[in-house]
Write a protein that holds these residues in place. Sequence first.
Motif, PDB file in Angstrom:
ATOM      1  N   CYS A 164      45.028 -21.162  59.294  1.00  0.00           N
ATOM      2  CA  CYS A 164      44.574 -19.803  58.991  1.00  0.00           C
ATOM      3  C   CYS A 164      45.229 -19.309  57.699  1.00  0.00           C
ATOM      4  N   LEU A 165      44.414 -18.739  56.823  1.00  0.00           N
ATOM      5  CA  LEU A 165      44.895 -18.228  55.539  1.00  0.00           C
ATOM      6  C   LEU A 165      44.628 -16.722  55.497  1.00  0.00           C
ATOM      7  N   ILE A 166      45.672 -15.951  55.319  1.00  0.00           N
ATOM      8  CA  ILE A 166      45.523 -14.487  55.253  1.00  0.00           C
ATOM      9  C   ILE A 166      46.228 -13.955  54.007  1.00  0.00           C
ATOM     10  N   PRO A 167      45.949 -12.713  53.613  1.00  0.00           N
ATOM     11  CA  PRO A 167      46.668 -12.157  52.450  1.00  0.00           C
ATOM     12  C   PRO A 167      48.162 -12.056  52.749  1.00  0.00           C
ATOM     13  N   GLU A 207      36.640   3.383  62.837  1.00  0.00           N
ATOM     14  CA  GLU A 207      35.961   2.153  63.267  1.00  0.00           C
ATOM     15  C   GLU A 207      36.128   1.006  62.276  1.00  0.00           C
ATOM     16  N   ASP A 208      36.441   1.344  61.049  1.00  0.00           N
ATOM     17  CA  ASP A 208      36.620   0.295  60.034  1.00  0.00           C
ATOM     18  C   ASP A 208      38.057  -0.233  59.961  1.00  0.00           C
ATOM     19  N   GLN A 209      38.959   0.359  60.748  1.00  0.00           N
ATOM     20  CA  GLN A 209      40.375  -0.055  60.663  1.00  0.00           C
ATOM     21  C   GLN A 209      40.545  -1.570  60.834  1.00  0.00           C
ATOM     22  N   GLY A 210      39.668  -2.177  61.630  1.00  0.00           N
ATOM     23  CA  GLY A 210      39.812  -3.623  61.865  1.00  0.00           C
ATOM     24  C   GLY A 210      38.740  -4.453  61.178  1.00  0.00           C
ATOM     25  N   LYS A 211      38.207  -3.932  60.084  1.00  0.00           N
ATOM     26  CA  LYS A 211      37.088  -4.624  59.441  1.00  0.00           C
ATOM     27  C   LYS A 211      37.594  -5.763  58.553  1.00  0.00           C
ATOM     28  N   VAL A 212      37.421  -6.983  59.048  1.00  0.00           N
ATOM     29  CA  VAL A 212      37.854  -8.138  58.258  1.00  0.00           C
ATOM     30  C   VAL A 212      36.705  -9.143  58.147  1.00  0.00           C
ATOM     31  N   THR A 213      36.825 -10.006  57.168  1.00  0.00           N
ATOM     32  CA  THR A 213      35.852 -11.081  56.998  1.00  0.00           C
ATOM     33  C   THR A 213      36.518 -12.368  57.454  1.00  0.00           C
ATOM     34  N   ARG A 214      35.753 -13.203  58.169  1.00  0.00           N
ATOM     35  CA  ARG A 214      36.318 -14.465  58.622  1.00  0.00           C
ATOM     36  C   ARG A 214      35.449 -15.590  58.076  1.00  0.00           C
ATOM     37  N   ILE A 215      36.067 -16.515  57.407  1.00  0.00           N
ATOM     38  CA  ILE A 215      35.315 -17.630  56.838  1.00  0.00           C
ATOM     39  C   ILE A 215      35.860 -18.919  57.452  1.00  0.00           C
ATOM     40  N   GLU A 216      35.027 -19.601  58.232  1.00  0.00           N
ATOM     41  CA  GLU A 216      35.494 -20.759  59.016  1.00  0.00           C
ATOM     42  C   GLU A 216      36.018 -21.925  58.168  1.00  0.00           C
ATOM     43  N   ARG A 217      35.151 -22.442  57.266  1.00  0.00           N
ATOM     44  CA  ARG A 217      35.612 -23.528  56.397  1.00  0.00           C
ATOM     45  C   ARG A 217      35.673 -22.970  54.979  1.00  0.00           C
ATOM     46  N   LEU A 248      49.193 -19.959  57.991  1.00  0.00           N
ATOM     47  CA  LEU A 248      49.834 -19.777  59.292  1.00  0.00           C
ATOM     48  C   LEU A 248      49.727 -21.034  60.135  1.00  0.00           C
ATOM     49  N   ASP A 249      50.672 -21.189  61.025  1.00  0.00           N
ATOM     50  CA  ASP A 249      50.640 -22.292  61.976  1.00  0.00           C
ATOM     51  C   ASP A 249      49.752 -21.874  63.152  1.00  0.00           C
ATOM     52  N   GLY A 250      48.452 -21.765  62.860  1.00  0.00           N
ATOM     53  CA  GLY A 250      47.524 -21.326  63.890  1.00  0.00           C
ATOM     54  C   GLY A 250      46.130 -21.202  63.317  1.00  0.00           C
ATOM     55  N   GLU A 251      45.189 -20.883  64.197  1.00  0.00           N
ATOM     56  CA  GLU A 251      43.786 -20.826  63.785  1.00  0.00           C
ATOM     57  C   GLU A 251      43.332 -19.426  63.435  1.00  0.00           C
ATOM     58  N   SER A 252      44.108 -18.422  63.834  1.00  0.00           N
ATOM     59  CA  SER A 252      43.729 -17.040  63.531  1.00  0.00           C
ATOM     60  C   SER A 252      44.997 -16.197  63.425  1.00  0.00           C
ATOM     61  N   PRO A 253      44.860 -14.975  62.881  1.00  0.00           N
ATOM     62  CA  PRO A 253      46.058 -14.122  62.750  1.00  0.00           C
ATOM     63  C   PRO A 253      46.641 -13.715  64.097  1.00  0.00           C
ATOM     64  N   ALA A 254      45.914 -13.973  65.192  1.00  0.00           N
ATOM     65  CA  ALA A 254      46.442 -13.645  66.522  1.00  0.00           C
ATOM     66  C   ALA A 254      47.762 -14.371  66.773  1.00  0.00           C
ATOM     67  N   ILE A 299      39.867 -18.616  56.634  1.00  0.00           N
ATOM     68  CA  ILE A 299      40.300 -17.426  55.896  1.00  0.00           C
ATOM     69  C   ILE A 299      39.960 -16.167  56.689  1.00  0.00           C
ATOM     70  N   VAL A 300      40.930 -15.299  56.833  1.00  0.00           N
ATOM     71  CA  VAL A 300      40.676 -13.982  57.434  1.00  0.00           C
ATOM     72  C   VAL A 300      41.287 -12.940  56.507  1.00  0.00           C
ATOM     73  N   THR A 301      40.442 -12.031  56.026  1.00  0.00           N
ATOM     74  CA  THR A 301      40.944 -11.013  55.093  1.00  0.00           C
ATOM     75  C   THR A 301      40.118  -9.741  55.181  1.00  0.00           C
ATOM     76  N   PRO A 302      40.767  -8.589  54.996  1.00  0.00           N
ATOM     77  CA  PRO A 302      39.960  -7.396  54.775  1.00  0.00           C
ATOM     78  C   PRO A 302      39.334  -7.530  53.386  1.00  0.00           C
TER      79      PRO A 302
END
Length: 416
Positions: free
Chosen positions: A72-75, A24-34, A386-392, A11-14
């Motif tokens: 990867c799960l994002i909003p 500096e907070d523009q890219g502030k996200v939380t990443r939760i591996e499992r 997403l078909d991937g491990e991160s929003p990249a 999970i990757v989400t602001p």
Amino acid sequence: MIRKLFKNARIVTPLDPGRPLAGEDQGKVTRIERGALLCHDGIIEAIGDGKEVAAHNPGHDLDVEVDCGGRCLIPGFVDPHTHMCFAAKREEEFSQRLEGMEYLEILRRGGGILSSVRAARAASEEELFSTTRQNALSALKFGTTTLEIKSGYGLETETELKMLRVIERIGRETPLDVIPTFLGAHAIPGEYAKAPDTYVDILIEKMIPAVSQQGIARFCDVFCEKGAFSVEQSRRILSCAREAGMGLKIHADEVHDLGGAGLAAKLGVASAEHLLAANEENLRAMAEKEVIGVLLPATAYSLRKNYAPARKMVGLGLPVALATDCNPGSSYTESMPFVFGLAVLAMNLSVNEALVASTLNAAYAVGMEKEVGSLNKGKKADFLLLDGESPAVLAYHAGVSPVQEVYKGGELVFSM
Ligand code: NIG
Ligand code: FE
């Protein structure tokens, strides 16, 4: 009461701190591996590490359990700026632009926006609904779960209201949340080419009151540009809309630095869009007022213009959002992944900054931050796998959509 658990996701989400993320907070996200996400009737009840969420919810009272397979799960994306309610495409105009004709010159000759006006006026409400629905469902497949749509191809009360009814109906008859914006000030209609102030008077005296009486537009927008509306005309129109109870937006400094960004700051509008030519002083003033800068890189791409100075904006502390600008002229795309890729590779936003810009900050730009834009407890379970491990992967896997599944309020609404 339906309880669903989505587990084994990256999970990757602001997280929403109660204001747009900037500087500096523009890219502030939380990443939760499992990570896991638990929702209850479409609303997020818990989100976090899989074990913690499971403890929070002893498995037996779950109705549905989905293993996300480490994806990867994002909003869901919030697209805060589109003109996708249109009746006809403008492919010929695209070819003219490729041969060197300028976008504003095409408009000056009665084409561009004005050709879309002729098509929208001639189309029946049903025809307009059918093309708009097709566009909206296409956006949904690319991961957009909340969508702003502007009127602005009517430029007369009757057709503007027809468009706004269609836009409202898209919100009722598709899975998307739709935010309707009144853009009667999109261009000076041919009938008033010689008397533009008369059209501004009509907007103020007739059109805004008619729209506000029906209560079907949440925002009012103006195209502040040479050959469209001056800063003073924009100020009059937006002030009137504010009194009528609408939120405000402005297309500012897209081609020329007229000072639209300065007006945006003075009025404290919700968002100012484009900003390709905006000057630093006005961007700074916008940042002070926490006006969201909505960047539309697909428009710069299609018009072959320089991109908006996104890095400079982040440096100035301006909260940045991203949108498609989907329209038949300057930017014909429904794809937020495409816009995401341009933001990262052409405007140099980091992946996390682009994620915030296309979800949380975009939600603030359309006044939907309480409901969507991040995966916080209490918000809607609108998310993408997403078909991937991160929003990249959204920038990395170019020219395709890595969006495999789209969930709206916990319901699967698209699967590849
Ligand atoms: O945001 N600039 C004004 N409006 C749209 C274009 C609309 C059109 O060309 O039909 C824009 O780029
Ligand atoms: Fe636009």
